[in-house]
Design a protein around this motif. Structure first.
Motif, short mmCIF file in Angstrom:
data_model
loop_
_atom_site.label_atom_id
_atom_site.label_comp_id
_atom_site.label_asym_id
_atom_site.label_seq_id
_atom_site.Cartn_x
_atom_site.Cartn_y
_atom_site.Cartn_z
N ALA A 196 0.83 -1.21 0.00
CA ALA A 196 0.00 0.00 0.00
C ALA A 196 0.87 1.26 0.00
CB ALA A 196 -0.93 -0.01 1.21
N ARG A 197 1.96 1.20 0.76
CA ARG A 197 2.84 2.37 0.81
C ARG A 197 3.52 2.61 -0.54
NH1 ARG A 197 7.33 3.47 5.54
NH2 ARG A 197 7.93 5.57 4.89
N GLU A 198 4.01 1.53 -1.16
CA GLU A 198 4.66 1.69 -2.46
C GLU A 198 3.65 2.13 -3.51
OE1 GLU A 198 7.03 -1.01 -5.77
OE2 GLU A 198 7.13 -1.54 -3.65
N ARG A 199 2.43 1.57 -3.42
CA ARG A 199 1.40 1.95 -4.39
C ARG A 199 1.05 3.43 -4.25
NH1 ARG A 199 -4.13 2.25 -5.37
NH2 ARG A 199 -4.78 1.29 -7.33
N THR A 200 0.92 3.90 -3.02
CA THR A 200 0.62 5.32 -2.81
C THR A 200 1.74 6.21 -3.33
OG1 THR A 200 -0.69 4.75 -0.84
CG2 THR A 200 0.06 7.03 -1.06
N THR A 201 2.99 5.79 -3.06
CA THR A 201 4.13 6.56 -3.55
C THR A 201 4.17 6.58 -5.07
OG1 THR A 201 5.37 5.95 -1.56
CG2 THR A 201 6.63 6.80 -3.42
N ALA A 202 3.96 5.40 -5.68
CA ALA A 202 3.99 5.33 -7.14
C ALA A 202 2.88 6.16 -7.76
CB ALA A 202 3.88 3.87 -7.59
N LEU A 203 1.69 6.11 -7.13
CA LEU A 203 0.57 6.90 -7.66
C LEU A 203 0.84 8.38 -7.53
CD1 LEU A 203 -2.25 6.83 -8.88
CD2 LEU A 203 -3.19 6.73 -6.57
N ALA A 204 1.42 8.81 -6.39
CA ALA A 204 1.75 10.22 -6.23
C ALA A 204 2.80 10.66 -7.25
CB ALA A 204 2.24 10.48 -4.81
N LEU A 205 3.80 9.78 -7.47
CA LEU A 205 4.83 10.10 -8.46
C LEU A 205 4.23 10.18 -9.85
CD1 LEU A 205 7.79 10.45 -9.33
CD2 LEU A 205 7.98 7.94 -9.36
N GLN A 206 3.37 9.21 -10.17
CA GLN A 206 2.77 9.21 -11.50
C GLN A 206 1.89 10.44 -11.72
OE1 GLN A 206 2.52 5.71 -13.15
NE2 GLN A 206 0.92 6.02 -14.65
#
Length: 782
Positions: free
Chosen positions: A410-420
Motif C-alpha cells: 500500500a505504501r509503495e502503491r501510494t508513492t507510485a501513484l503520487a509520483l505518476q
C-alpha cells in the motif's frame, strides 16, 4: 481381583497396546515391560496363528530393592474373523494364587477404559476407568442400550455402527470420536479398539470387547497442525491490511476462541515510520473483530476506532514485551481489562460471566511490532495454555508477515501513484487544433501502479502532438521510467521531428537506459508509445506506433474505425524501422488514443473488446468528458488488471479566412512585394498593430531563404491564438543564431527575429525545411 498383579492387551505380534500399573507396585517395572517380555517369550514358543485356547508361562523379575519375584502369566487369545488370534489379554499373578476368570482377566485395574457389549449393544461389563469416564457407577449401566447413555446423537450413531459392524463381520474395528466426558468436565478425543468375543469352539461373535484410549493430546496436536495449514492457505490472499486481519479473525473464531480482535499501531495504516520505543499506555486502532456468541462486546471498540490500552493490560504488555501474554479469570490485570471493556460496551453487549481466559499475541514481522491480536474464551471450557500460546504466536507470526507485506504494498502503491500523478499533465495547454479530454485510472489489482502516460504538446504552425505510452512493469521503477520517457518525448517534440523519426530517437533512448542499468538482476526495460501529429490547416493526422494499439477515429457521420498502422516493435527492442501513417480528417472527428489496459485482459478477447470500444465511441454525448466516462463504463471490466490511459481529441480546422499563402520567386527584388502583401493581409485581419514586427520578420526570413535556401520558396501567415509567420524552402540546411562583430554587415537578422517574437524555430519537411516565428496578439505589458 487383588491376586492379579498386571494386566495388558497386545496385538497378534505381542506388541503391548494397553496395560495396568499393578506390576510397578510389585516389581518396580511397568506392565509394558513385564508383559511385553513375557508375551515375546510365550509367542516365540507358540507362534500366533495356533489354535490354542490359551498360553501359560512364568517370568522372573528383580525388584528395585534387589529381591526376585516370579509371576505366573496367562495369555487368552482374542480370535479374529478367520479364527486366528487378533490379539491377547495377558494377566500376571503370584504363584499359588487362584487362577483368575476370563472376566477378571479382561477387566483388571487397567489404565484404559474397557467395556464389554452383547450382540445387541447392551452393556455387559465396564472397568473402573470406563465408569469414571462415563461419570456413573457400573451397576447403573449394565443392561442399558449404548445410545441411552450418550447425549451426543452423532457420536452415538457412529459408535453403534462400528459395534454392529464388528458383530456382523466378526472383524476388529477402530473408531475415533470426539466427545464430552461429564465427570471430567471437558472434551476428549478417543481412539476405540473393538474386537469380537466368541464362545469356545464357536465362530459366531456373541459380543464385542472395547478398549478406549484417551488420544486428546494427539487429537489437539492434529487440530493445531490443521489450523496452521489452513492459515497458510487462507491468510494473506490479498494485499490488503484490513482484509488480512479479517482472515485471521475468521480462522480463530470459533475453533480457537469465542472472541478475537486485531488492533494495529497507528503508523501501520499511515505513512509514518515505526516508533523506536513502545512504553506506557499503547494506542491501537481496531481493524477487525468477530465473536461466536451473542453477548461479546464487539462494539466496545468500533472498527476503525483508536483505543488506548492501559500499560498493565495484557494486550499492552504483549506489544511492549514482544511475546504472548496469558491471563486467566481472577487475575487483577484480567479482571480490570474485562471491567473496562464492559463499561464501554452498549447495553446487552457486555462480556458474560463465563469469560475466563485471555491470550494477547503481538503481531511482529521482520523485527517490528505491528499490533496485537486478542483472543478470549467464554463458552470454550479450557483456559488458554502454553500450547495455545505457541500456536497463537505461530498464527500471529504468519498473519503479521502478510499484514506487513500488505502495508509495504500500500505504501509503495501510494508513492507510485503520487509520483505518476506528479508527472502526468495536470492542465493541458491551450491550443486551437483540437478539443481534448482524458482519463487515467490506476490499476487496483495486486500488480500495483503501472507506467501509463499521455500528453498533449503544442507544435509550431498551430499543430498539436497527441501522445500515449505504457512502460513495462509496475510500481515506482515504472513510474520513474515513465517520467523520463515523457520528458524525452516533449524534448524531441520541441525539435519538431516527424512521428516516425521521433520514435526512432526514443527507441535509442530506451536502449541506452536499459544498458546503463548495471544491477545484476535488473528487469528488462521496455515501453510502447503512440505519437500522432494533427495539422488543423491541412486537417491531416500523421501517426506512428511502437508496439502500441492503433488509435480509433469517429467521423462526424457516426462511423468508427481503427486507423490502419504499420506498428513497429516496442521501444527498446530495436532492429526494425518505424513507419508513419497519414490520413485526412474532417473537422469534428474524434480521435481516441488509449493504452492496452483498456482492451486487453487475461480473460478477454482483444477483437471483441476493440469492437466494444468503437461502439462506445459512437455514443451520443454532450461533451468529450461525458464520452470518456461512457467509454470506460462500456469497455472496462469490473476489476481491470492494468492501468488505463484514455485521450480523446475532437479536431478543429483553420479555414482559408485564417490562413494566407504566397509563393515567392527567388530573387531579392521580390522581397518588398512579399512584405507588402503580408502587411495588406494583416489589415484585412485587423492586426495593423503587428505590422511593424511582421514586416521585419517576413523581410528577414524571406531574404535568408532566397540567399541561402533553394526553390520553391513559400510564405504563409496563420492567424491563430498567435500570429504565425512561416517561410519554407527546398533546402534542408537549418539556420542558427550567431552574434555579428562590430563591423559585420550581416548576422543580426535572426537575432532581431528572436528578440521581437514570442518564439521561433525550424522544422524539417519532406521537401526541405520551414522557418517559423510566433508573435503574441495581446498588447505588450510595459
Amino acid at each position: 481381583m487383588e491376586h492379579v498383579s498386571a494386566t495388558a492387551v497386545t496385538d497378534a505380534a505381542g506388541i503391548v497396546t494397553g496395560w495396568s500399573e499393578g506390576a510397578r507396585r510389585l516389581t518396580g517395572h511397568t506392565a509394558e515391560e513385564v508383559v511385553g517380555r513375557a508375551a515375546r517369550e510365550l509367542l516365540a514358543e507358540d507362534p500366533p496363528g495356533s489354535a490354542m485356547a490359551a498360553l501359560k508361562g512364568t517370568v522372573v523379575l528383580r525388584h528395585r530393592d534387589g529381591s526376585l519375584h516370579t509371576l505366573v502369566l496367562d495369555a487368552c487369545p482374542v480370535l479374529g474373523g478367520d479364527g486366528t488370534p487378533a490379539g491377547y489379554v495377558i494377566t500376571g499373578r503370584r504363584p499359588g494364587a487362584a487362577e483368575p476368570t476370563l472376566a477378571g482377566q479382561a477387566f483388571q485395574q487397567a489404565s484404559m477404559s474397557m467395556s464389554v457389549f452383547d450382540a445387541q449393544q447392551h452393556y455387559v461389563r465396564l472397568n473402573d476407568v470406563a465408569c469414571r469416564v462415563m461419570g456413573v457407577p457400573e451397576e447403573a449401566l449394565i443392561g442399558r442400550f449404548f445410545s441411552e447413555t450418550v447425549e451426543d446423537a452423532e457420536h452415538s450413531r457412529g459408535f453403534l455402527a462400528n459395534l454392529r459392524q464388528v458383530v456382523e463381520t466378526g472383524r476388529p474395528a477402530r473408531y475415533e470420536s470426539f466427545t464430552g466426558a461429564p465427570a471430567l468436565n471437558h472434551e476428549h478425543a478417543w481412539t476405540c479398539e473393538m474386537w469380537p468375543l466368541r464362545d469356545a469352539g464357536s465362530t459366531e461373535p456373541i459380543g464385542v470387547a472395547l478398549a478406549a484410549f484417551d488420544s486428546s493430546d494427539q487429537y489437539w496436536a492434529r487440530q493445531r497442525l490443521a489450523l496452521l495449514n489452513e492459515a497458510a492457505a487462507t491468510i494473506g490472499t490479498t494485499l490488503d491490511v484490513v482484509r488480512t486481519a479479517e482472515e485471521l479473525v475468521g480462522l480463530l473464531v470459533p475453533r480457537y476462541a469465542d472472541f478475537a480482535s486485531v488492533d494495529l499501531l497507528e503508523w501501520v495504516l499511515g505513512a509514518d515510520e515505526p516508533p523506536t520505543v513502545l512504553e506506557g499506555d499503547i494506542a491501537l486502532r481496531r481493524v477487525a473483530h468477530g465473536s461466536a456468541h451473542e453477548g461479546t462486546p464487539e462494539a466496545a471498540v468500533r472498527l476503525g476506532e483508536t483505543d488506548i490500552y492501559l500499560a498493565s493490560s495484557p494486550p499492552a504488555r504483549a506489544v511492549r514485551e514482544g511475546r504472548a501474554a496469558l491471563s486467566q479469570a481472577g487475575e487483577p490485570d484480567f479482571m480490570r481489562w474485562v471491567a473496562e471493556r464492559n463499561t464501554r460496551a452498549p447495553a446487552g453487549r457486555t462480556y458474560r460471566k463465563g469469560v475466563h481466559s485471555l491470550l494477547a499475541v503481538p503481531l511482529r514481522a521482520r523485527g517490528i511490532t505491528l499490533g496485537v491480536v486478542v483472543a478470549v474464551r467464554i463458552a470454550h471450557p479450557d483456559d488458554f495454555g502454553g500450547d495455545d500460546a505457541v500456536l497463537g504466536e505461530e498464527l500471529a507470526s504468519r498473519a503479521a508477515v502478510c499484514i506487513d507485506n500488505a502495508r509495504r504494498f500500500a505504501r509503495e502503491r501510494t508513492t507510485a501513484l503520487a509520483l505518476q500523478n506528479s508527472l502526468l499533465p495536470r492542465g493541458l495547454p491551450g491550443q486551437a487544433a483540437v478539443e481534448v479530454a482524458h482519463r487515467y485510472l490506476p490499476c487496483g489489482s495486486l500488480a500495483g501502479i503501472g507506467g501509463d502516460w499521455f500528453d498533449v504538446i503544442p507544435l509550431s504552425g498551430s499543430r498539436v502532438a497527441l501522445v500515449v505510452g505504457d512502460v513495462v512493469g509496475h510500481g515506482i521503477p515504472s513510474s520513474a521510467t515513465m517520467g523520463r520517457l515523457c520528458t524525452a518525448v516533449r524534448t524531441l517534440a520541441d525539435v519538431d521531428l516527424p512521428p516516425d523519426e521521433l520514435l526512432t530517437h526514443l527507441d535509442d533512448l530506451v536502449t541506452h537506459l536499459a544498458s546503463d542499468d548495471r544491477e545484476d538482476d535488473a528487469a528488462e526495460l521496455g515501453a510502447t508509445c503512440l505519437y500522432a501529429v494533427y495539422d488543423p490547416v491541412s486537417r491531416r493526422l500523421t501517426t506512428a506506433a511502437a508496439g502500441h494499439p492503433p488509435p480509433a477515429v469517429v467521423l462526424p457521420d457516426g462511423t468508427a474505425h481503427l486507423v490502419p498502422l504499420s506498428a513497429g516493435p516496442p521501444l527498446g527492442v530495436g532492429g526494425l524501422p518505424f513507419e508513419a501513417t497519414e490520413i485526412e480528417l474532417p473537422e469534428g472527428a474524434v480521435v481516441a488514443l488509449y493504452t492496452d489496459g483498456l482492451i486487453e485482459d487475461r480473460d478477454r478477447d482483444v477483437d471483441h473488446a476493440t469492437d466494444e470500444l468503437c461502439r462506445a465511441l459512437t455514443a451520443k454525448s454532450e461533451t468529450l468528458d461525458d464520452l470518456c466516462d461512457t467509454v470506460l463504463k462500456a469497455v472496462l471490466p469490473e476489476e481491470p488488471g492494468d492501468d488505463v490511459a484514455l485521450l480523446l481529441a475532437r479536431t478543429r480546422a483553420l479555414g482559408a479566412d485564417r490562413v494566407a499563402t504566397w509563393d515567392v520567386e527567388p530573387g531579392p527584388v521580390h522581397v518588398a512585394a512579399t512584405r507588402q502583401a503580408a502587411t495588406e493581409q494583416l489589415t484585412v485581419w485587423g492586426l495593423e498593430e503587428a505590422s511593424f514586427v511582421t514586416e521585419l520578420v517576413v523581410s528577414e526570413l524571406v531574404t535568408n531563404a532566397i540567399r541561402y535556401g533553394e526553390p520553391p520558396i513559400q510564405l504563409r501567415l496563420i492567424r491563430d491564438r498567435t500570429l504565425i509567420c512561416e517561410v519554407s524552402d527546398g533546402s534542408s540546411t537549418s539556420p542558427h543564431l550567431r552574434r555579428a562583430h562590430a563591423f559585420d554587415e550581416g548576422g543580426r537578422g535572426l537575432l532581431l527575429v528572436a528578440q521581437l517574437t514570442q518564439r521561433w524555430g525550424s522544422r524539417q519537411t519532406g521537401s526541405g525545411k520551414t522557418i517559423w516565428a510566433e508573435q503574441s496578439l495581446e498588447p505588450p505589458d510595459f
